[in-house]
Enzyme design. Structure first.
Site: not given
Length: 173
Positions: A105, A151, A169
């Protein structure tokens, strides 16, 4: 990629209601039955590949905006906030408790929904209770560790973990 701004329309509200009702029915239906398989297919409007399974309880805000490839396993307690669209490739494993979020939002106008699609490429594995945030692509053959918060994009053949998720890795090491 910039967020797409969504203003709720009547057809959006009806899709939310349709999906909510189907998720409830799926959760109340005996698994491994024709009725269960029919309801799952109906939720995704047929956009689920052969050999793929969804384990209840399961929640998806807008099933019509999700595409699932072949031989994918989605375990129980997975939550898909799918307003921005979710594309899941073939042979993907999504562990219990995972959240895939395609929307947020606007912080100055909380009624404005901002969306970005999430893409899970072939053969990736999302560990238990991880969170995939809007606009993320998880590359082919990659692994997201349990509890990670992703993210940004995960390159192919990479293991990521942590909050926020960072490369641990390469999968072939």
């Amino acid at each position: 990629m910039d967020y797409e701004i969504i203003r709720m329309k009547d057809e959006d509200a009806s899709e939310l209601i349709r999906s909510e009702k189907l998720c409830y029915r799926i959760s109340m239906t005996q698994p491994y039955t024709r009725e269960y398989d029919y309801l799952v297919s109906e939720l995704f409007k047929g956009n689920i590949g052969s050999g793929s399974t969804v384990h209840a309880p399961f929640h998806c805000t807008e099933g019509s905006k999700v595409r699932i490839g072949r031989d994918t396993i989605i375990m129980y307690n997975v939550d898909m906030m799918s307003s921005g669209g979710i594309i899941i490739g073939d042979n993907v494993m999504i562990a219990a408790g995972t959240k895939i979020v395609t929307n947020n939002h606007d912080y100055t106008d909380h009624r404005t929904l901002l969306t970005k699609p999430v893409v899970l490429k072939d053969n990736c594995w999302l560990g238990a209770s991880c969170v995939i945030l809007p606009g993320v692509t998880v590359g082919e053959n990659s692994v997201v560790a349990a509890g990670a918060v992703v993210t940004r994009d995960v390159p192919p053949d990479t293991v990521v973990g942590g909050v926020p998720a960072k490369e641990i890795k390469k999968t072939h090491e």
